[in-house]
Design an enzyme around this catalytic site. Sequence first.
Site, PDB file in Angstrom:
ATOM      1  CB  SER A  24     -14.955  10.461  10.500  1.00 44.85           C
ATOM      2  OG  SER A  24     -14.805  11.620   9.696  1.00 44.85           O
ATOM      3  CB  SER A  26     -15.307  14.504   7.900  1.00 46.84           C
ATOM      4  OG  SER A  26     -13.951  14.387   7.562  1.00 46.84           O
ATOM      5  CE  LYS A  75      -8.021   9.196   2.251  1.00 46.19           C
ATOM      6  NZ  LYS A  75      -7.050  10.184   2.725  1.00 46.19           N
ATOM      7  CG  ASN A  96      -9.463  13.838  -0.253  1.00 46.10           C
ATOM      8  OD1 ASN A  96      -9.464  14.328  -1.380  1.00 46.10           O
ATOM      9  ND2 ASN A  96      -9.349  14.557   0.834  1.00 46.10           N
ATOM     10  CG  ASP A 111      -6.011  13.759   1.768  1.00 43.82           C
ATOM     11  OD1 ASP A 111      -6.831  14.312   2.514  1.00 43.82           O
ATOM     12  OD2 ASP A 111      -6.100  12.567   1.429  1.00 43.82           O
ATOM     13  N   GLY A 136       8.356   8.749   5.153  1.00 44.37           N
ATOM     14  CA  GLY A 136       7.222   7.946   4.704  1.00 44.37           C
ATOM     15  C   GLY A 136       7.066   8.023   3.197  1.00 44.37           C
ATOM     16  CB  ALA A 137       7.534   6.162   0.533  1.00 44.23           C
ATOM     17  CG  LEU A 228       0.556  14.621   7.098  1.00 46.26           C
ATOM     18  CD1 LEU A 228       1.804  15.458   6.948  1.00 46.26           C
ATOM     19  CD2 LEU A 228       0.575  13.497   6.070  1.00 46.26           C
TER      20      LEU A 228
HETATM   21  P1  ATR Z   1      -0.888   6.336   4.566  1.00 44.93           P
HETATM   22  O1  ATR Z   1      -1.972   6.460   3.552  1.00 44.93           O
HETATM   23  O2  ATR Z   1      -1.280   6.815   5.938  1.00 44.93           O
HETATM   24  O3  ATR Z   1       0.397   6.956   4.099  1.00 44.93           O
HETATM   25  P2  ATR Z   1       0.244   3.758   3.938  1.00 44.93           P
HETATM   26  O4  ATR Z   1       0.086   4.008   2.476  1.00 44.93           O
HETATM   27  O5  ATR Z   1      -0.055   2.405   4.488  1.00 44.93           O
HETATM   28  O6  ATR Z   1      -0.655   4.762   4.781  1.00 44.93           O
HETATM   29  O7  ATR Z   1       1.754   4.175   4.323  1.00 44.93           O
HETATM   30  C1  ATR Z   1       2.225   4.127   5.639  1.00 44.93           C
HETATM   31  C2  ATR Z   1       3.632   4.766   5.684  1.00 44.93           C
HETATM   32  O8  ATR Z   1       4.046   4.812   7.060  1.00 44.93           O
HETATM   33  C3  ATR Z   1       4.687   3.980   4.961  1.00 44.93           C
HETATM   34  O9  ATR Z   1       5.693   4.846   4.508  1.00 44.93           O
HETATM   35  C4  ATR Z   1       5.207   3.051   6.065  1.00 44.93           C
HETATM   36  O10 ATR Z   1       6.508   2.565   5.856  1.00 44.93           O
HETATM   37  P3  ATR Z   1       6.738   1.187   5.010  1.00 44.93           P
HETATM   38  O11 ATR Z   1       6.554   1.529   3.564  1.00 44.93           O
HETATM   39  O12 ATR Z   1       8.118   0.778   5.343  1.00 44.93           O
HETATM   40  O13 ATR Z   1       5.701   0.214   5.512  1.00 44.93           O
HETATM   41  C5  ATR Z   1       5.208   4.013   7.225  1.00 44.93           C
HETATM   42  N1  ATR Z   1       5.124   3.319   8.521  1.00 44.93           N
HETATM   43  C6  ATR Z   1       4.022   2.755   9.072  1.00 44.93           C
HETATM   44  N2  ATR Z   1       4.318   2.208  10.263  1.00 44.93           N
HETATM   45  C7  ATR Z   1       5.649   2.435  10.476  1.00 44.93           C
HETATM   46  C8  ATR Z   1       6.558   2.151  11.529  1.00 44.93           C
HETATM   47  N3  ATR Z   1       6.159   1.498  12.627  1.00 44.93           N
HETATM   48  N4  ATR Z   1       7.834   2.554  11.404  1.00 44.93           N
HETATM   49  C9  ATR Z   1       8.253   3.225  10.299  1.00 44.93           C
HETATM   50  N5  ATR Z   1       7.443   3.533   9.272  1.00 44.93           N
HETATM   51  C10 ATR Z   1       6.150   3.157   9.347  1.00 44.93           C
END
Ligand code: ATR
Length: 286
Positions: A24, A26, A75, A96, A111, A136-137, A228
């Site tokens: 980290s 931080s 978190k 966080n 964040d 991403g979601a 990010l």
């Molecule tokens: P974070 O807190 O970093 O967002 P997370 O909640 O585990 O971590 O979410 C990871 C995100 O990255 C998700 O949107 C994931 O897609 P899925 O919901 O389909 O898993 C995305 N992600 C991680 N690895 C990926 C990959 N190799 N290709 C595409 N999307 C990826």
Amino acid sequence: MVTEKKLRSAPLLLGVMGDPIAHSKSPVMHEAALRALSLQGSYVPLHVKRERLAQAVEGIRAMGFRGVNVTVPHKVEVMSLLDDIDDGARRIGAVNTIVNQDGHLTGYNTDGIGYVRSLKEEVVFDLKGKTVIVLGAGGAARGIIYALLQEAPGQIVIANRTADKAVNLAREWSGLGNLSGCAVADVRQAVSRADVLINTTSVGMHPDIHSTPLESSWIPEGIVVSDLIYNPLETVFLRQAKERGCQIHGGLGMFINQGAYAFEYWTGMSAPAEVMREAVLHSLQN
Ligand code: ATR
């Protein structure tokens, strides 16, 4: 709220809880901030395993820490251990930053607001009416989308590898703005209308530095593209966007600003963001 006199009456105890935690940045960042403001105190890495989280949180009270940051994987779980959760953090579903006011622990999420502060300072001064695509979601996307919604964008499209997660998130927050969700594979048309394109996934992060979250030919020329990830400071995704004439924005500013907001919550003082950035950059380069 803490007065500056009280703040200076005893060393300020701060830290970050996570597992792993050794990497980290931080501590380096917040130690630099403490020194720049001549505040006595320390910011320490706290290696906390999942099964010890409750005891560690009790330890914040017992040892009189003024505040701690919380990182992966705590978190979400930490929320049930606090006395209060700020509204935004509750809706995002993650904390966080914890502030300890005389044994009363309140959880915040800095964040998303840290990200938006950085985006506005560095590349898009006004997000009002803009079309934003978020790749991403997951947890990071939730924080960012929630903070973006406070800026009255015209539209946010969430695109995720697993389409259901994007669609469900768009539905959950449909009352907060014009949101829709889809699979990354189906986002090409929406991306062609984007003003701002943001990667919140870990695709492209060290050590997986050659991967990218989106087909590069889909990136429209001249828009704002943000990632990010701050390790590496410039991902392949950002490099490809730059080659297409886009304005790029890396993840370092978000990291600095989430820390700056946390520091401000703990101290009531304005955080020395430039000093913090220099300290992290220096540490990343060594
Ligand atoms: P974070 O807190 O970093 O967002 P997370 O909640 O585990 O971590 O979410 C990871 C995100 O990255 C998700 O949107 C994931 O897609 P899925 O919901 O389909 O898993 C995305 N992600 C991680 N690895 C990926 C990959 N190799 N290709 C595409 N999307 C990826």
